[in-house]
Design an enzyme around this catalytic site. Structure first.
Site, mmCIF file in Angstrom:
data_model
loop_
_atom_site.group_PDB
_atom_site.id
_atom_site.type_symbol
_atom_site.label_atom_id
_atom_site.label_comp_id
_atom_site.label_asym_id
_atom_site.label_seq_id
_atom_site.Cartn_x
_atom_site.Cartn_y
_atom_site.Cartn_z
ATOM 1 N N PRO A 276 -9.412 -24.811 -39.506
ATOM 2 C CA PRO A 276 -9.679 -26.217 -39.194
ATOM 3 C C PRO A 276 -9.177 -27.133 -40.300
ATOM 4 C CG PRO A 276 -11.684 -25.160 -39.975
ATOM 5 C CD PRO A 276 -10.625 -24.094 -39.936
ATOM 6 N N ARG A 278 -8.543 -31.202 -39.518
ATOM 7 C CA ARG A 278 -9.065 -32.524 -39.199
ATOM 8 C C ARG A 278 -10.593 -32.579 -39.156
ATOM 9 N NH1 ARG A 278 -5.907 -36.073 -35.901
ATOM 10 N NH2 ARG A 278 -4.807 -34.222 -35.166
ATOM 11 N N CYS A 346 8.246 -54.509 -42.714
ATOM 12 C CA CYS A 346 9.122 -55.359 -41.895
ATOM 13 C C CYS A 346 9.566 -54.724 -40.597
ATOM 14 C CB CYS A 346 10.336 -55.745 -42.726
ATOM 15 S SG CYS A 346 9.782 -56.525 -44.236
HETATM 16 N N1 LLP Z 1 -3.213 -24.351 -38.156
HETATM 17 C C1 LLP Z 1 -1.924 -24.635 -37.864
HETATM 18 C C2 LLP Z 1 -0.954 -23.556 -37.753
HETATM 19 C C3 LLP Z 1 -1.551 -25.981 -37.660
HETATM 20 O O1 LLP Z 1 -0.275 -26.269 -37.362
HETATM 21 C C4 LLP Z 1 -2.516 -27.012 -37.765
HETATM 22 C C5 LLP Z 1 -2.147 -28.421 -37.577
HETATM 23 C C6 LLP Z 1 -3.841 -26.647 -38.082
HETATM 24 C C7 LLP Z 1 -4.151 -25.303 -38.268
HETATM 25 C C8 LLP Z 1 -4.935 -27.654 -38.240
HETATM 26 O O2 LLP Z 1 -5.204 -28.356 -37.082
HETATM 27 P P1 LLP Z 1 -6.468 -29.334 -37.057
HETATM 28 O O3 LLP Z 1 -7.708 -28.504 -37.181
HETATM 29 O O4 LLP Z 1 -6.340 -30.280 -38.194
HETATM 30 O O5 LLP Z 1 -6.360 -30.013 -35.744
HETATM 31 N N2 LLP Z 1 -0.338 -35.258 -38.017
HETATM 32 C C9 LLP Z 1 -1.047 -35.067 -36.780
HETATM 33 C C10 LLP Z 1 -1.685 -33.685 -36.717
HETATM 34 C C11 LLP Z 1 -0.725 -32.553 -36.926
HETATM 35 C C12 LLP Z 1 -1.368 -31.183 -36.856
HETATM 36 C C13 LLP Z 1 -0.433 -30.138 -37.301
HETATM 37 N N3 LLP Z 1 -0.958 -28.816 -37.334
HETATM 38 C C14 LLP Z 1 -2.065 -36.163 -36.611
HETATM 39 O O6 LLP Z 1 -2.141 -37.062 -37.455
HETATM 40 O O7 LLP Z 1 -2.776 -36.189 -35.626
#
Ligand code: LLP
Length: 421
Positions: A276, A278, A346
């Site tokens: 996890p 986010r 800008c």
């Molecule tokens: N594991 C892998 C292999 C991943 O690619 C990711 C996120 C995670 C774990 C973690 O996912 P989470 O638990 O955070 O959802 N920049 C985008 C989010 C990109 C996520 C990329 N991979 C945004 O601001 O929403």
């Protein structure tokens, strides 16, 4: 739950007045709450209690070394996707045996760095990557523990740009090709197969796609074991969503995901890993920004802030919503009026929110963007030659700058003019 609450009409980070931080550090600046990070980590620990498990924080969401140390000291592992992230995790004191190396484009240098410094496993995403890892590991006289990231062809029902588990996405190997690649892995020098990896996307707001993916992984576990492979670890990825707007339906909780994991793969006797990002960091941070101007025309109003798309790109990049609240709690019954909230960069893409209803705000007031702990500071750039935003960590009644704002001279010092110019 987070620790950014109004107390006596002032928005606090735990026991620290955010206005005081804005004053001391200047704006824009990111502020993180140690108690919130800890709580979110603990919620996952509780969700997986009773199972052999490791929670590997997806540090791509928030990679300040101080934050990594806080989580590492709680026992977290790290999910890294580059040599830079690997180095950060190690600098935070996280041992190699708790670092998982993910990512679709690992280089030979990155593989060697992790093999040399210690790594829990590589999550391999393709056949050519597997062959290169074998070469690098065998060349070093080392053995690389691996899982294969499988692509289960599941639609995570999230934003197009962050869905990763459909067969047309660049990630993993198609699950129906996995057995061939496991057979290849078993025959290659320097490779030790230990398990399976899956990650289908980010900001998932329903458990259904997780369930489909995990059931496919459970089936594959049986098939691979029948073919003689050792499958003792399942990396089930990250992706659980968070509430971005206070008044929206909240996504499922980590406890719900934990129960699903137990139900779908709990009887396989595997060690469980999750990644996890986010959910741990997102609501543990805010971005403070000062109002520069309120620009009013007869039919339109813009609130021009000192933060911009280069500091927090999610609204411009994904159309993402972030709640925006003033540091001074509006009086009950304050008139709420719609205004476009924008930054100084800008281009019109530098818009945080259109027609957002906000209480009265004037130049000099400071606002907080909520849910700005994940994919926020880490995605910042220096576009328009704006210095990267500083970061502050709060714990109880104390706080510290954990990344200083670079000076303009720091920025200029990185450029060089060749002697022949
Ligand atoms: N594991 C892998 C292999 C991943 O690619 C990711 C996120 C995670 C774990 C973690 O996912 P989470 O638990 O955070 O959802 N920049 C985008 C989010 C990109 C996520 C990329 N991979 C945004 O601001 O929403």
């Amino acid at each position: 739950m987070d620790h950014f609450l109004y107390r006596d009409g002032r928005l606090m980070a735990e026991d620290v007045d955010l206005a005081q931080i804005a004053q001391e550090v200047g704006t824009p600046c990111y502020v993180y709450s140690a108690a919130t990070l800890t709580r979110h980590y603990q919620v996952f620990e509780d969700a997986l209690a009773g199972m052999d498990h490791l929670i590997c924080f997806a540090m791509k969401s928030l990679s300040n070394v101080a934050v990594l140390k806080l989580l590492g000291d709680l026992g977290a592992g790290m999910d890294v996707v580059s040599g830079g992230e690997y180095a950060r995790a190690r600098a935070a004191g996280v041992p190699g045996e708790r670092i998982v190396f993910s990512g679709v484009g690992k280089t030979a240098e990155e593989m060697a760095l992790a093999l040399d410094g210690g790594v829990r496993q590589f999550n391999v995403e393709s056949e050519p990557e597997l062959r290169l890892l074998s070469e690098v590991a065998a060349g070093m006289g080392a053995t690389a523990p691996i899982t294969l990231r499988v692509n289960p062809d599941v639609d995570a029902q999230t934003h197009e740009k962050i869905a990763t588990g459909r067969k047309t996405d660049k990630f993993g190997v198609p699950i129906d090709r996995a057995r061939d690649i496991y057979a290849l892995a078993a025959s290659l020098p320097g490779i030790e197969v230990i398990g399976i990896d899956v990650h289908i996307g980010s900001q998932l707001t329903s458990l259904e796609p997780f369930e489909q993916a995990y059931l496919r992984v459970a089936d594959l576990t049986h098939q691979l074991r029948a073919e003689g492979h050792t499958i003792k670890r399942l990396d089930l990825g990250g992706g659980l969503g968070i509430p971005y707007a206070r008044d929206n339906n909240a996504p499922p909780l980590p406890a719900d995901l934990g129960a699903l994991i137990k139900r779908t793969v709990g009887d396989l006797g595997c060690e469980i890993e999750i990644e996890p990002g986010r959910l741990i960091s997102g609501n543990a941070g805010v971005l403070l920004s000062k109002v520069l101007y309120l620009k009013e025309e007869s039919d339109h109003r813009w609130l021009i802030l000192d933060a911009a798309m280069n500091d927090l790109v999610r609204p411009a990049m994904y159309g993402a919503h972030h709640d925006i609240v003033p540091l001074v709690e509006p009086a009950a019954g304050s008139e709420m009026t719609p205004v476009d909230v924008v930054g100084p960069v800008c281009e019109s893409g530098d818009t945080f929110a259109k027609a957002r209803t906000l209480p009265p705000l004037k130049a000099g007031d400071v606002v907080a963007f909520r849910s700005a702990g994940a994919y926020a500071a880490v995605m910042a750039s220096e576009y328009n030659s704006r210095p990267l935003v500083p970061e502050v960590l709060v714990s109880g009644d104390h706080h510290a700058v954990i990344r200083a704002r670079p000076t303009i001279d720091d920025m200029l010092a990185r450029d060089t003019i060749p002697e022949w110019l």
